[in-house]
Enzyme design. Structure first.
Site, PDB file in Angstrom:
ATOM      1  N   ALA A 186      39.633 -35.852  -0.448  1.00  0.00           N
ATOM      2  CA  ALA A 186      38.753 -35.898  -1.492  1.00  0.00           C
ATOM      3  C   ALA A 186      37.104 -35.786  -1.034  1.00  0.00           C
ATOM      4  O   ALA A 186      36.414 -35.075  -1.581  1.00  0.00           O
ATOM      5  CB  ALA A 186      38.906 -37.196  -2.180  1.00  0.00           C
ATOM      6  N   ASP A 187      36.843 -36.375   0.003  1.00  0.00           N
ATOM      7  CA  ASP A 187      35.471 -36.144   0.387  1.00  0.00           C
ATOM      8  C   ASP A 187      34.993 -34.808   1.047  1.00  0.00           C
ATOM      9  O   ASP A 187      34.192 -34.181   0.715  1.00  0.00           O
ATOM     10  CB  ASP A 187      35.307 -37.244   1.622  1.00  0.00           C
ATOM     11  CG  ASP A 187      35.224 -38.751   1.408  1.00  0.00           C
ATOM     12  OD1 ASP A 187      33.989 -38.959   0.721  1.00  0.00           O
ATOM     13  OD2 ASP A 187      36.234 -39.311   1.262  1.00  0.00           O
TER      14      ASP A 187
END
Length: 399
Positions: free
Chosen positions: A170-171
């Site tokens: 996600a990052d």
């Protein structure tokens, strides 16, 4: 401050106030293509310095994530530190941060304050849930975005639990999406003369890349379940064990590729089998189809299977570890992994800048620097602070 970096984004100055991964990753993408990135850390350092493996005390993840950046320290909880940031922002094009919403404004360095000293500033704010909404003030990391976006729900084996990725998915996606947002905002600034604030939630770009789930649920009430390595809209698509115990990945999203794959495994009659006439029918009968492919793979070593599949122009590839990646001839020829000289470790290998631009390709000019390594260089050149002033600021914990 030395020669300006070359690249498509040369002349763009970025203040990277991000911590951990999403914000810093966005700045890394920009720095790879020539932006001057100034990493602004609290005097105790970014948390990524304490992540992952080290060699001779040097954090290896930091070396990659903070490449192409100058590093300064600054304590934003102190008023004098806040003033220094406003002075830096006045001379910059972009500011990247990923604090909990409201933190920057509480420090008097939110977009409202910074845009007054520099109306052309583009500010990227990445947070777990975004700058608005009932969850916005909750702290969070990419793990929560991977869970709440719906990714973990569909990831894993059908009879197993929801599975989080073992890396910062996600990052990383939020960082890439954030860098894209910065470029869009800079394009608007070039046309209209003013910057803007970019509100990026960690879960939102991941939600988008999950594909048709929202529209299928909205229109048909379908909730996708975990399928292992399979896809709900294309078959075959899986990993298969070879005779020598390795794993082979295979996909046949296009009908022509499916037909070539069936010829490769010696099963051309399956092309006309009513169960496998198109992707939807193959999906409904995927167990039977996978059984045929798995049986063929189990009778061939990886080398034998790949020779046959490549000859027939089927879509297949071995499942690689990082050790396989760095030794693969194709990766080597394209320079997908490059060696960069590090002041402490000597040559170190890391991923090259992507994508490849024909006229202004990305370049790794340096690895992640030491804490505060460029304090004198940056504060001296940009803000004209002398040695005596810098020593005072350091003694008072401001830098």
């Amino acid at each position: 401050m030395g020669e300006p970096p070359l690249g498509a984004l040369a002349g763009i100055r970025v203040l990277d106030l991000g911590n951990f991964m999403a914000g810093p990753m966005a700045a890394t993408w920009l720095g790879d293509f020539g932006a001057e990135v100034i990493k602004v850390e609290h005097p105790r350092g970014d948390g990524v310095r304490h992540w992952g493996q080290t060699k001779n005390g040097d954090p290896l993840y930091w070396k990659m994530l903070s490449r192409n950046k100058r590093c300064i320290t600054l304590n934003l909880s102190k008023p004098e530190g806040q003033k220094l940031l406003r002075d830096l922002a006045a001379k910059s094009d972009v500011l990247v941060e990923n604090f909990t919403p409201g933190t920057m404004s509480r420090w008097n360095v939110g977009y409202e304050q910074l845009s007054k000293v520099n109306p052309r500033l583009v500010m990227l704010s990445i947070s777990a849930y975004g700058q608005s909404g009932p969850y916005s003030l909750r702290p969070g990391f990419g793990t929560l975005a991977e869970a709440m976006s719906g990714f973990a729900y569909i990831n894993g084996q059908a009879d197993g639990p929801p599975t989080l990725p073992s890396f910062g998915l996600a990052d990383g996606i939020a960082g890439l999406n954030g860098a894209f947002g910065v470029l869009v905002a800079l394009r608007h600034r070039d046309a209209h003369g003013v910057g803007q604030h970019i509100d990026a939630a960690l879960y939102e770009p991941l939600l988008t890349v999950l594909g048709p789930q929202v529209i299928e649920y909205d229109q048909l009430g379908i909730v996708q379940d975990r399928l292992g390595s399979r896809l709900p809209f294309s078959a075959p698509r899986n990993v298969y064990k070879t005779k020598d115990g390795q794993w082979l990945s295979m996909s046949s999203s296009a009908q022509s590729v499916f037909e070539r794959t069936m010829h490769a495994i010696g099963k051309p009659h399956l092309i006309q089998d009513e169960r496998f006439l198109d992707n939807r029918k193959r999906g409904a009968n995927v167990e039977a189809l996978d059984k045929e492919i798995a049986a063929w793979c189990s009778q061939h070593t990886m080398e034998q299977a790949m020779q046959i599949l490549v000859k027939h122009e089927a879509a297949a590839a071995p499942v690689y570890s990082v050790a396989d990646v760095v030794s693969d001839a194709h990766f080597t020829m394209r320079g997908s992994v490059v060696a960069v000289n590090d002041a402490n470790l000597g040559p170190v290998k890391m991923q090259a800048p992507f994508p490849r631009l024909s006229k202004t390709p990305g370049k790794i000019r340096s690895t992640g620097p030491k804490l505060g390594e460029h304090n004198r260089e940056v504060y001296g050149a940009l803000l004209e602070l002398g040695e005596t002033e810098l020593e005072r600021l350091a003694s008072q914990g401001i830098i």
